[in-house]
Design an enzyme around this catalytic site. Structure first.
Site, short mmCIF file in Angstrom:
data_model
loop_
_atom_site.label_atom_id
_atom_site.label_comp_id
_atom_site.label_asym_id
_atom_site.label_seq_id
_atom_site.Cartn_x
_atom_site.Cartn_y
_atom_site.Cartn_z
N ARG A 1 37.78 37.71 24.97
CA ARG A 1 38.69 37.50 26.10
C ARG A 1 40.03 36.95 25.62
NH1 ARG A 1 33.88 36.62 28.99
NH2 ARG A 1 33.95 37.63 31.04
N SER B 1 47.67 47.83 35.97
CA SER B 1 46.41 48.04 35.26
C SER B 1 45.67 49.28 35.74
CB SER B 1 45.52 46.82 35.49
OG SER B 1 45.19 46.75 36.88
N CYS C 1 34.10 19.81 63.20
CA CYS C 1 33.15 18.97 62.46
C CYS C 1 33.84 17.71 61.91
CB CYS C 1 32.48 19.81 61.37
SG CYS C 1 30.95 19.06 60.78
N TYR C 2 34.06 17.60 60.62
CA TYR C 2 34.76 16.41 60.09
C TYR C 2 36.10 16.26 60.79
CZ TYR C 2 36.85 13.11 56.73
OH TYR C 2 37.44 12.01 56.15
N LYS D 1 41.97 40.44 50.03
CA LYS D 1 41.76 41.75 49.41
C LYS D 1 41.76 42.90 50.43
CE LYS D 1 40.58 43.94 45.53
NZ LYS D 1 41.12 43.68 44.20
N ASP E 1 12.44 68.12 19.59
CA ASP E 1 11.31 67.84 18.71
C ASP E 1 11.59 66.66 17.81
OD1 ASP E 1 9.93 69.91 19.72
OD2 ASP E 1 10.79 71.38 18.32
N ASP F 1 45.36 45.94 43.21
CA ASP F 1 46.35 44.88 43.43
C ASP F 1 47.67 45.17 42.72
OD1 ASP F 1 44.18 43.79 44.63
OD2 ASP F 1 43.82 42.26 43.12
N GLU G 1 29.12 40.38 35.13
CA GLU G 1 29.27 40.98 33.79
C GLU G 1 28.16 40.47 32.88
OE1 GLU G 1 31.47 43.26 33.19
OE2 GLU G 1 32.78 43.03 34.93
N GLY H 1 44.47 49.16 38.75
CA GLY H 1 43.69 48.58 39.84
C GLY H 1 44.50 48.52 41.13
P1 XMP Z 1 31.14 37.26 36.69
O1 XMP Z 1 30.69 38.01 35.49
O2 XMP Z 1 31.90 36.01 36.38
O3 XMP Z 1 32.16 38.25 37.44
O4 XMP Z 1 30.03 37.01 37.67
C1 XMP Z 1 32.74 38.04 38.69
C2 XMP Z 1 33.89 39.03 38.83
O5 XMP Z 1 34.91 38.70 37.88
C3 XMP Z 1 35.13 39.79 36.99
N1 XMP Z 1 35.36 39.23 35.65
C4 XMP Z 1 36.56 39.15 35.06
N2 XMP Z 1 37.78 39.57 35.48
N3 XMP Z 1 38.72 38.80 33.45
C5 XMP Z 1 38.85 39.40 34.67
O6 XMP Z 1 39.97 39.80 35.00
C6 XMP Z 1 37.54 38.36 32.95
O7 XMP Z 1 37.46 37.83 31.86
C7 XMP Z 1 36.40 38.55 33.81
N4 XMP Z 1 35.08 38.24 33.69
C8 XMP Z 1 34.47 38.68 34.82
C9 XMP Z 1 33.89 40.64 37.08
O8 XMP Z 1 34.15 41.99 36.72
C10 XMP Z 1 33.50 40.46 38.54
O9 XMP Z 1 34.27 41.31 39.37
#
Ligand code: XMP
Length: 526
Positions: free
Chosen positions: A305, A232, A90-91, A382, A463, A236, A524, A234
């Site tokens: 946060r 964490s 394209c471009y 991922k 009740d 990753d 969220e 998780g």
């Molecule tokens: P949102 O709510 O922005 O979420 O649509 C998109 C993805 O990001 C995650 N999420 C966060 N992850 N710190 C994080 O590490 C944060 O403050 C945070 N806010 C949202 C959310 O769970 C989803 O996977």
């Protein structure tokens, strides 16, 4: 003498994608990697003499600009001196035409959507197996004449120059986007380019990556230095930690901070999986009270946060200082689980006037610590991380775990975060996820969780009239978390989950299911 440390792009044959800002650029990389060819993206402004590796082929991406307008981005002409095949999309094709005769202008109308491709030159290796297939167009500018040295190899109804080739110099251009799945044979075309034309080896597999990466980590860290990293629970951080463990054993120190807003039984699970299961050198810090104290009275999500992020950094630094290597030296490296989408986000081309922002380390840990960064996953998407996790022997459940936000349940308890409120949200979440797993839906759903709403509602249990809180369930399907659809459950499933939550979790009178997409909502609630 120590050996030089080779980057992944030096070990694997690499196709370089120069990004002109198309929303699809990252998909080019994705498609190439799907057939095991390694590809990396750099902004179109990259000086070729300063390339960090020698590519076996170059792809110029699409972009939202017009090549003939002042200030539009242009490729460094030294790209032709690399003497490797080039493909303009394209471009990218218009850029090739602009350089070779300036025959580019505005088309009468925009062309957006499917078109049928006709291959005019059956000998062109780029189009082997691609004739008469549907391709995806998204352009307004078009080629008005054939650039010098090129011939037409493919056409479509609206594009007499849908595909062009300069066979002598192995340079090709296509007006359509082979990287999007709407281009039926797009992947075949990209494979023709990478494998047949550029002769890229198809050796990009996670088992090859493990070997290369472990060697690289060992060279980088050296024989004595030590590394710390946060885990964490998780996927990753676990994959990163396990890779470090494989590379340097107990010289990698994993730190898990229990901030009081993790999922139910998380700390025990992390200990069981990482320490007992994977043999990772793990320090667990219970900081629940410290976090909840700081969160007292706070209802604003951004404040939550910030508090959680800052408290985490503070504790992590304190613990890192306490972990002293046996020989009394200092910890030298910090492991960070940066993935390739973060890297792409930071290097993608945003416009001629915008400077490219450098990648920010998550949480700002490095700002205060004199540590060097080690990012073993920074080349991976991922799904590649998950694949790697499986090869490293990480339990299936963890490899496929849904993402969980850093601020945890604190942003799923709407309003003030207290121990009692976290307990309710946690228990409801546990039941929801347990039922999703039981129904075999966990892998189909991208993310699911329970939120505790700060409202009270009347109920009747036995009740007795009750006046208690409301749980909102959220489950979404998404590819990239930028947009998301809510997951359509069977009514029976929801009925069962709701019944279990009100019956088993004290303090809940009502359960609702969130049926909003992103956008306009976010994933969220806070
Ligand atoms: P949102 O709510 O922005 O979420 O649509 C998109 C993805 O990001 C995650 N999420 C966060 N992850 N710190 C994080 O590490 C944060 O403050 C945070 N806010 C949202 C959310 O769970 C989803 O996977």
């Amino acid at each position: 003498m120590s050996q030089p440390i080779e980057a992944v792009s030096e070990v694997f044959n690499t196709i370089l994608v120069l990004d002109f800002g198309s929303q699809y650029s990252h998909l080019i990389i994705r498609r190439l990697r799907e057939f095991n060819v390694y590809a990396e993206m750099l902004p179109c402004t990259q000086k070729i003499s300063e390339l960090p590796f020698k590519p076996v082929g170059v792809i110029l991406s699409g972009g939202p600009f017009s090549v003939y307008e002042e200030g539009s981005p242009h490729v460094d002409h030294d790209v032709f001196k690399l003497n490797v095949p080039i493909l303009g999309i394209c471009y990218g094709m218009q850029e090739l035409a602009w350089i070779n005769g300036k025959g580019v202008g505005r088309g009468e109308k925009r062309e957006y959507g499917p078109a049928t491709l006709t291959v005019e030159d059956q000998t062109c290796p780029l189009f082997e197996g691609v004739d008469h297939s549907q391709v995806w167009m998204s352009h307004h500018d078009k080629l008005q004449s054939l650039p010098t040295g090129f011939k037409t190899v493919a056409t479509s109804g609206n594009s007499p120059f849908a595909g062009i080739a300069n066979f002598e110099n192995t340079i090709f251009g296509i007006q359509f986007h082979p990287e999007v799945t709407h281009s039926a044979q797009g992947k075949t075309l990209l494979k023709n380019f990478a494998v047949k034309i550029c002769k890229a080896a198809q050796n990009w597999t996670m088992s090859n990556f493990i070997e290369t990466e472990i060697t690289r980590i060992r060279q980088l860290v050296g024989p004595t230095a030590e590394v710390i990293g946060a885990v964490s629970g998780g996927v990753d951080s676990t994959v990163g930690a396990k890779l470090m463990k494989e590379a340097i054993g107990d010289r990698f120190h994993a730190i898990y901070v229990d901030n009081g807003v993790m999922r139910l039984n998380e700390t025990e699970n992390v200990k069981k999986t990482l320490d007992e299961g994977l043999g990772i050198n793990l320090t667990v810090i219970n900081a629940e009270d410290e976090f909840l104290d700081k969160l007292k009275g706070v209802t604003d999500p951004e404040k939550k946060r910030k508090i959680i992020g800052n408290t985490f950094i503070h504790i992590f630094e304190r613990v890192a200082n306490e972990i002293k290597p046996k020989d009394g030296s200092e910890i030298e490296f910090l492991l960070q689980g940066t993935l390739y989408p973060d890297v792409i986000e930071s290097i993608s081309f945003k416009g001629p006037s915008q400077t490219i922002k450098t990648h920010h380390n998550v949480g700002g840990l490095l700002d205060n610590m004199k540590l060097k960064l080690i990012e073993p996953l920074r080349e991976l998407f991922k799904d590649e991380v998950r694949n790697l996790g499986q090869l490293l022997g990480i339990p299936e459940d963890l490899v496929w775990r849904h993402p969980f936000p850093g601020p945890g349940i604190a942003i799923r308890v709407l309003g003030e975060v207290t121990k009692a409120q976290v307990k309710i949200a946690r228990e409801a979440d546990f039941i929801f996820i347990e039922e999703i797993k039981k129904a075999g839906l966990y892998r189909e759903i991208s993310q699911a969780f329970a939120c505790l709403l700060p409202v009270k509602s009347v109920g009747v249990q036995g009740d007795q009239r009750t006046y208690e809180q409301v749980i909102a369930l959220r489950a979404i399907e998404t590819v990239d978390f930028m947009t998301a659809d809510w997951y359509v459950f069977d009514a029976k499933f929801l009925k069962n989950v709701a019944s279990r939550i009100v019956n088993e979790v004290d303090g809940v009178a009502r359960v609702t299911y969130d049926i909003t997409s992103k956008p306009p909502a976010t994933v969220e609630w806070e």
